[in-house]
Design an enzyme around this catalytic site. Structure first.
Site, PDB file in Angstrom:
ATOM      1  N   SER A   1      19.850  76.199 105.325  1.00 28.08           N
ATOM      2  CA  SER A   1      21.272  76.033 104.988  1.00 28.08           C
ATOM      3  C   SER A   1      22.143  75.773 106.210  1.00 28.08           C
ATOM      4  CB  SER A   1      21.779  77.280 104.250  1.00 28.08           C
ATOM      5  OG  SER A   1      21.635  78.433 105.065  1.00 28.08           O
TER       6      SER A   1
ATOM      7  N   LYS B   1      14.850  82.633  95.854  1.00 28.56           N
ATOM      8  CA  LYS B   1      14.005  83.500  96.669  1.00 28.56           C
ATOM      9  C   LYS B   1      13.930  84.911  96.102  1.00 28.56           C
ATOM     10  CE  LYS B   1      14.903  81.166 101.088  1.00 28.56           C
ATOM     11  NZ  LYS B   1      15.340  81.375 102.487  1.00 28.56           N
TER      12      LYS B   1
ATOM     13  N   GLY C   1      16.202  81.191 112.870  1.00 28.63           N
ATOM     14  CA  GLY C   1      17.283  80.231 112.699  1.00 28.63           C
ATOM     15  C   GLY C   1      17.792  79.628 113.989  1.00 28.63           C
TER      16      GLY C   1
ATOM     17  N   GLY D   1      13.062  75.396 111.503  1.00 26.33           N
ATOM     18  CA  GLY D   1      13.476  74.582 112.641  1.00 26.33           C
ATOM     19  C   GLY D   1      13.549  73.095 112.379  1.00 26.33           C
TER      20      GLY D   1
ATOM     21  N   ARG E   1      -0.343  72.574 112.709  1.00 23.99           N
ATOM     22  CA  ARG E   1      -1.548  72.063 113.388  1.00 23.99           C
ATOM     23  C   ARG E   1      -2.729  73.014 113.196  1.00 23.99           C
ATOM     24  NH1 ARG E   1      -1.601  67.689 116.474  1.00 23.99           N
ATOM     25  NH2 ARG E   1       0.339  66.755 117.234  1.00 23.99           N
TER      26      ARG E   1
END
Length: 305
Positions: free
Chosen positions: A247, A91, A164, A225, A176
């Site tokens: 993670s 990242k 998280g 999620g 969607r």
């Protein structure tokens, strides 16, 4: 779409490599991850567990903690690259092209310009055409996805929950929305595409390409999620090409079993019998999946007629 992109340097002092891969090559490299699960790891041990569980790629990040979240330590990335045979992604902060240069210099296979980290530049994303390594970028809607593709993203990640909490509701909503807009676009005549591209703030040529293909022109994953096999299968059935797993999934007594179950769910997302078997005995994976109070209140209010 132009093969080599529109821009090649940031300034006269920017570090660039003239031996760039063309955009089509980078898109092809990203296609290699299609149909797989990508696991976020913060240690060498987690990387080995994820590899043995069958993930298609690892994304290296710093352990979560207080303060500014930045690019992971290059020494950690090198250790993980030596320990596993999988492609490694790392990242970089949004707009921080020097972090991206460092990551490319140490040999990462993919660079994730991640909004889950602190933002380095609020107004500009990295010009991804300057780099050999394919970039992954996040989005919440179709316009955002196609703007990142114009900047050179070879893979798009529809991002949901950033906190998280383990709630998948934002991820489902955003996926969607992207898929719904693509269906609307596919049914437009050519004259309407001009207005639609202006409405979503995306380049016309890439919008037209999306209409022709009936899907995003690059690999499309979902993130945020996704902590159970059912979550992963849901994303695949909604039309994604794969999933990112955070993670936090390693914070249990048997992380291998949990990661393996999600990998199996991605590979067999249309088989409810395999999904049922993969979901069995994963009670810990269900913790923290309830909607928060504000989300419940909003849902109840929206459903009240």
């Amino acid at each position: 779409m132009e093969e080599d992109g529109a821009v090649t340097v940031y300034s006269g002092s920017a570090i660039t490599d003239t031996k760039k891969n063309t955009f089509s090559i980078k898109v092809g490299i990203a296609q290699m991850l299609r149909g797989g699960a990508i696991a976020e790891v913060t240690t060498v041990n987690q990387a080995k567990i994820a590899e043995s569980a069958g993930v298609c790629c690892l994304v290296v990040s710093e352990p979560k903690g207080p303060g500014i979240s930045r690019m992971p330590d290059p020494s950690l990335i090198k250790e993980i690259k030596q320990a596993v045979a999988l492609p490694v992604m790392a990242k970089a902060r949004v707009g921080h092209f020097v972090e991206a240069q460092i990551l490319e210099a140490i040999g990462v296979d993919y660079i994730d310009e991640s909004e889950t980290l602190a933002v380095a530049d609020e107004d500009h994303f990295v010009n991804k055409h300057n780099f050999r390594a394919p970039f992954v970028c996040g989005c919440r809607d179709l316009g955002e996805a196609l703007r990142r593709v114009r900047e050179g993203a070879a893979m798009v990640r529809t991002q949901g929950d950033l906190s998280g909490t383990g709630s998948i509701v934002d991820t489902v909503h955003n996926v969607r929305k992207v898929m719904g807009d693509i269906r609307i676009l596919s049914n437009m005549d050519d004259d309407e595409v001009f207005t639609f591209s202006k409405k979503i703030g995306a380049p016309y040529d890439i919008v037209a390409q999306t209409k022709q293909m009936g899907r995003l022109p690059v690999v499309h994953f979902a993130a945020g999620g996704i902590v159970t096999p059912a979550d992963a299968a849901l994303m695949m059935q909604l039309g994604c090409d794969g999933v990112f797993v955070g993670s936090d999934i390693f914070n249990c007594s048997n992380p291998y079993k949990k990661v393996r179950a999600i990998v199996q769910a991605v590979r067999n997302y249309n088989d409810p019998h395999i999904l049922a078997a993969a979901s069995s005995g994963l009670e810990e994976a269900m913790d923290g999946l309830n909607l928060n109070e504000n989300r419940v209140e909003r849902f109840v209010r929206d459903e009240t007629y």
